[in-house]
Design an enzyme around this catalytic site. Structure first.
Site, PDB file in Angstrom:
ATOM      1  N   SER A 194      -1.017  65.701 -14.315  1.00  0.00           N
ATOM      2  CA  SER A 194      -1.401  67.198 -14.001  1.00  0.00           C
ATOM      3  C   SER A 194      -1.337  67.066 -12.302  1.00  0.00           C
ATOM      4  O   SER A 194      -0.422  68.185 -12.068  1.00  0.00           O
ATOM      5  CB  SER A 194      -2.518  68.001 -14.574  1.00  0.00           C
ATOM      6  OG  SER A 194      -3.015  67.552 -16.053  1.00  0.00           O
ATOM      7  N   LYS A 220     -12.292  68.370  -8.089  1.00  0.00           N
ATOM      8  CA  LYS A 220     -11.021  68.416  -7.637  1.00  0.00           C
ATOM      9  C   LYS A 220     -10.484  69.506  -7.566  1.00  0.00           C
ATOM     10  O   LYS A 220      -9.537  70.128  -7.136  1.00  0.00           O
ATOM     11  CB  LYS A 220      -9.848  67.701  -8.757  1.00  0.00           C
ATOM     12  CG  LYS A 220     -10.465  66.484  -8.919  1.00  0.00           C
ATOM     13  CD  LYS A 220      -9.704  65.631  -9.846  1.00  0.00           C
ATOM     14  CE  LYS A 220     -10.030  64.163 -10.772  1.00  0.00           C
ATOM     15  NZ  LYS A 220      -9.559  64.131 -11.906  1.00  0.00           N
ATOM     16  N   ARG A 236      -2.479  55.739 -19.645  1.00  0.00           N
ATOM     17  CA  ARG A 236      -1.532  55.447 -19.019  1.00  0.00           C
ATOM     18  C   ARG A 236      -0.762  54.111 -18.539  1.00  0.00           C
ATOM     19  O   ARG A 236      -0.247  53.311 -18.892  1.00  0.00           O
ATOM     20  CB  ARG A 236      -0.976  56.891 -18.111  1.00  0.00           C
ATOM     21  CG  ARG A 236      -1.340  57.796 -18.549  1.00  0.00           C
ATOM     22  CD  ARG A 236      -0.971  58.980 -17.484  1.00  0.00           C
ATOM     23  NE  ARG A 236      -2.558  58.968 -16.676  1.00  0.00           N
ATOM     24  CZ  ARG A 236      -2.231  59.476 -15.184  1.00  0.00           C
ATOM     25  NH1 ARG A 236      -1.668  60.724 -15.148  1.00  0.00           N
ATOM     26  NH2 ARG A 236      -3.635  59.067 -14.860  1.00  0.00           N
TER      27      ARG A 236
END
Ligand code: PNS
Length: 169
Positions: free
Chosen positions: A128, A41, A90
């Site tokens: 993030s 990433k 989540r």
């Protein structure tokens, strides 16, 4: 002794991650936070910076250790003599990816299970990536990360913007 690995990119660590770390530290005897080194990433922070940020926000927890890792997660879990992997869930959007990852890990390493902690509702939208995006536009990230982390993210975002080449039109 129950030992868990909580793996991730932590680029940067958010209040949602901190909530999962604190809760798993109460359930497990020892929790090793594994920070992925070789991250496709292209992280904003180096692995050393991410490890240090995690150390600074978990210093009050005596059974937490922060380590960087490279390669397969299951190999790292075995090296740590851990029993389980901890992941935060989540929303339903996380589920498919997390299910695939946990099933794959169990096929390649049948002894290793994954346990999921549902993210605290107040952090269920948080990631993030969102924190970094807001910081890039000098937005207020104080609701999402620890104050020391916020300072580092805003500094880094400034440096990245300064070094960015202008786009040729
Ligand atoms: O915070 P992230 O980016 O969602 O964490 C993803 C992570 C680090 C848990 C995952 O990418 C991982 O385990 N990487 C190590 C390589 C590996 O074991 N891949 C196979 C997993 S199915």
């Amino acid at each position: 002794m129950a030992v868990a690995v909580y793996p991730g990119s932590f680029d940067p660590v958010t209040l949602g991650h901190q909530d999962i770390i604190e809760r798993s530290s109460k359930i497990m005897d020892r929790v090793i936070v594994g920070v992925l080194k070789n991250n496709s990433k292209s992280p904003l922070f180096s692995v050393e910076e991410r490890v240090n940020m995690l150390k600074s926000v978990t210093g009050h927890l005596s059974n937490i250790e922060i380590l960087a890792f490279d390669g397969l997660l299951v190999d790292f879990v075995r090296q740590c003599h851990a029993d389980v992997i901890v992941r935060g869930l989540r929303a339903i959007t996380d589920f498919e990816y997390e299910l695939q990852m946990s099933q794959t890990n169990r096929v390649i390493s049948p002894g290793i299970d994954t346990i999921f902690l549902t993210t605290n509702l107040k952090y269920s939208y948080l990631s993030s990536s969102i924190v970094k995006e807001i910081a890039m536009y000098h937005g207020d990230i104080s609701a999402f990360v620890d104050p020391d982390i916020a300072e580092k993210v805003l500094e880094k975002a400034k440096a990245v913007k300064k070094n960015a080449r202008p786009v040729n039109k």
